[in-house]
Scaffold this active site. Structure first.
Site, PDB file in Angstrom:
ATOM      1  CG  PHE A 290     -10.998  -1.957  10.016  1.00  0.00           C
ATOM      2  CD1 PHE A 290     -10.827  -1.610   8.674  1.00  0.00           C
ATOM      3  CD2 PHE A 290     -10.114  -1.423  10.941  1.00  0.00           C
ATOM      4  CE1 PHE A 290      -9.818  -0.744   8.281  1.00  0.00           C
ATOM      5  CE2 PHE A 290      -9.103  -0.553  10.563  1.00  0.00           C
ATOM      6  CZ  PHE A 290      -8.954  -0.218   9.240  1.00  0.00           C
TER       7      PHE A 290
ATOM      8  CE1 TYR B  14      -4.065  -1.875   0.017  1.00  0.00           C
ATOM      9  CE2 TYR B  14      -2.808  -3.341   1.446  1.00  0.00           C
ATOM     10  CZ  TYR B  14      -3.903  -3.108   0.635  1.00  0.00           C
ATOM     11  OH  TYR B  14      -4.830  -4.089   0.449  1.00  0.00           O
TER      12      TYR B  14
END
Length: 413
Positions: free
Chosen positions: A413, A124
């Protein structure tokens, strides 16, 4: 046939999630966890890439409010999740197209930040994310480690309670802690159930989830710990282990009492905990930190989507007046020269475009890494990732960005 990227419909969710399981190794999620994430999915923020009728790429986002340094309100942040590409469609730009669409949508929705946890942290950085929060795991040999507890610990009352019935009390403790530690998301409705996931098929020989609460003098819950016990036996006797899921407390005495309780569980000789803050107070309670076997890893990656809004949303620990030359190839609206000022520690900040000479050069990824106050600009400069152009600017900016409390992601999450 051309690939199509589009927002998910309710009827497509199961196919979309099946693709995600394939992208992460092909092991099906436990049904209870799958159903929870189905209920939490925000369909309007779920993207799928389709090759005909086949889903070959996925990315979603949750609408979070995140604690950041300073005394201001929690900041809206997109919790990027469920990102995956089918092995048949690698190196075809699928991930890049998903990141492009997603960041454009986040910007249009007015969220200044995107955050994620990374299965592979190397992925990322090229999209502008920086590692802003770390966590530690501890594996404590309770036969060789003692706890030094603060005054008042003996006055704390502990009770074993039903994890579900105690949820409202535990959530009040959690909510009271959010503003005090950067990186913690406020718990949105439904997310409180994530911490209670405990399917029998996923216990690997451990007990059902247990919960102990700490009560103050008036009987109010001021802390809690959720854990499991894994009994084991050797020829020499018991060799059980306590696996701590989470532990939160509002004061040092309750915090220490909960850890002492875990140390004293019968027939268990190790306490293991994962995903704890890097400045977890337990590291100062143990008599021998070497026997705690502390290991650190990355946790939360931060991406400034709207750079001036993000920098104005957090507080600063010292007065600041610095011109930043920011590189951002993936979100070019952030690139260029910005003057960031804060007249006093804790005061309101201003971030505006400027033609003044730059004091520091850095990429948006470095700003993301430093954003929550746990990674210093001086350490990034020592690695060659921040370049100082004016004497004194680096030290001033690093002091202002740094926080007193280590950032921490309190749940995945």
């Amino acid at each position: 046939m051309a690939l199509e990227t589009r927002i998910l419909t309710a009827d497509e969710w199961d196919v979309w999630f099946d693709h995600l399981e394939l992208a992460f190794g092909g092991v099906p999620e436990i049904s209870e966890e799958r159903e929870l994430y189905k209920s939490l999915t925000e369909l309007e923020r779920a993207l799928g890439v389709w090759d005909g009728g086949e889903c070959v790429g996925s990315a979603g986002a949750f609408s979070f409010r995140l604690s950041v340094p300073g005394d201001g309100p929690l900041v809206p942040a997109a919790g990027v999740t469920m990102v995956g590409v089918s092995p048949t469609h690698r190196r075809r730009g699928v991930l890049t197209s998903l990141m492009r669409r997603q960041l454009d949508d986040i910007r249009a929705g007015g969220e200044p930040l995107a955050v994620l946890t990374a299965s592979d942290p190397a992925i990322y950085g090229r999209f502008g994310y920086g590692t802003a929060a770390y966590c530690v795991s501890v594996d404590i040999d309770t036969t060789r480690v003692r706890l030094s507890v603060p005054p008042g610990t003996d006055d704390v009352r502990l009770r074993l309670v039903d994890p579900l019935k105690s949820l409202p009390d535990c959530e009040r403790v959690y909510a009271a802690l959010v503003a005090g530690r950067p990186g913690m998301p406020a718990r949105q409705p439904g997310w409180e159930l994530q911490a209670l996931l405990d399917p029998p098929s996923g216990r690997s020989g451990s007990s059902p989830l247990k919960c102990v609460v700490a009560e103050g003098p008036d009987g109010e819950v001021v802390g809690y710990a959720r854990y499991q016990v894994k009994p084991d036996w050797e020829q020499t006797g018991s060799d059980g282990k306590v696996q701590l899921r989470t532990l939160e407390a509002l004061d040092p005495a309750a915090y220490a009492a909960l850890w002492r309780y875990l140390f004293d569980i019968d027939l268990a000789w190790r306490v293991r905990a994962y995903g704890r803050p890097v400045d977890d107070p337990v590291l100062h309670l143990v008599s021998d930190v070497r026997r705690a076997e502390v290991r650190q890893r990355d946790a939360l990656h931060v991406r400034l989507v709207d750079l001036p809004a993000a920098l104005e949303a957090r507080g600063y620990g010292a007065p600041l007046d610095v011109v930043l030359e920011v590189e951002d190839g993936f979100c070019p609206w952030n690139a260029g020269r910005w003057r960031l000022t804060a007249a006093a520690a804790g005061g309101a900040a201003s971030c505006t475009r400027t033609d003044a000479p730059a004091d520091l050069e850095l990429s948006v990824g470095e700003l993301g890494a430093a954003y929550l106050g746990g990674v210093t600009l001086t350490s990034l400069a020592a690695a060659g990732r921040v370049r100082a152009l004016r004497e004194g600017a680096l030290a001033q900016a690093s002091r202002a960005f740094a926080g007193d409390v280590a950032p921490w992601l309190s749940h995945g999450f």
